[in-house]
Design a protein around this motif. Structure first.
Motif, short mmCIF file in Angstrom:
data_model
loop_
_atom_site.label_atom_id
_atom_site.label_comp_id
_atom_site.label_asym_id
_atom_site.label_seq_id
_atom_site.Cartn_x
_atom_site.Cartn_y
_atom_site.Cartn_z
N TRP A 17 -13.50 37.39 52.97
CA TRP A 17 -14.50 38.85 53.08
C TRP A 17 -15.28 39.30 53.77
O TRP A 17 -15.89 38.44 54.43
N GLN A 77 -18.48 41.51 55.10
CA GLN A 77 -20.03 41.86 54.34
C GLN A 77 -20.28 42.90 53.54
O GLN A 77 -21.01 43.09 52.93
N GLY A 78 -19.36 44.07 53.92
CA GLY A 78 -19.34 45.19 52.85
C GLY A 78 -19.82 46.40 53.80
O GLY A 78 -20.70 46.10 54.71
N TRP A 112 -8.99 46.09 49.59
CA TRP A 112 -10.23 46.66 49.21
C TRP A 112 -10.78 46.43 48.00
O TRP A 112 -9.91 46.67 47.07
N GLU A 133 -16.34 45.48 58.07
CA GLU A 133 -16.06 46.72 57.59
C GLU A 133 -17.21 47.86 58.45
O GLU A 133 -17.98 47.39 58.95
N CYS A 157 -11.74 48.20 58.51
CA CYS A 157 -12.05 46.64 58.71
C CYS A 157 -11.33 46.23 59.85
O CYS A 157 -10.11 46.05 59.91
N ARG A 212 -17.82 43.39 40.72
CA ARG A 212 -17.08 43.75 41.74
C ARG A 212 -15.52 44.06 41.44
O ARG A 212 -14.94 43.41 40.46
N TYR A 220 -15.82 46.35 50.09
CA TYR A 220 -15.46 45.30 51.00
C TYR A 220 -13.96 45.10 51.04
O TYR A 220 -13.17 45.29 50.40
#
Length: 125
Positions: free
Chosen positions: A115, A117-118, A36, A6, A22, A45, A95
């Protein structure tokens, strides 16, 4: 395997906009549904938006519908989230995630296989 990275997070004033990206690498991006999520400090989350493989169908959490737009560019292996009219309560790590099994509800984390890492989004008041 799909690797997700991201970018685009940062500090924005309330009412402002940000566009998250992303970038995906590995197996064919176009074969995955994409979503997302976000996680605010001290909170679970939560689902934000999803876009399907077929026809790019989209689905949004009620709290962001009309303000956020999810999109994808399969030629660039990139997922986007355009966020408008941001509010301080939307400060969170955002994320992106990929789902390839076609099972589970897209609003649940369990539906997603990979996923990133954000990226941090901070909305100041």
């Amino acid at each position: 395997q799909v690797q997700l990275v991201e970018s685009g997070g940062g500090l924005v004033q309330a009412g402002g906009s940000l566009r998250l990206s992303c970038a995906a690498s590995g197996r064919t991006f176009s074969t995955y549904g994409m979503g997302w999520f976000r996680q605010a400090p001290g909170k679970e989350r939560e689902f934000v938006a999803d876009i399907s493989v077929i026809a790019g169908r989209t689905y949004y959490a009620g709290s962001v519908k009309g303000r956020f737009t999810i999109s994808r560019d399969n030629a660039k292996n990139t997922l986007y989230l355009q966020m408008n009219s941001l509010i301080p309560e939307e400060t969170a790590v955002y994320y992106c995630a990929a789902r390839g099994r076609g099972i589970g509800s897209v609003v649940t984390q369990e539906a997603y296989d990979y996923w990133g890492q954000g990226t941090q989004v901070t909305v100041s008041s």
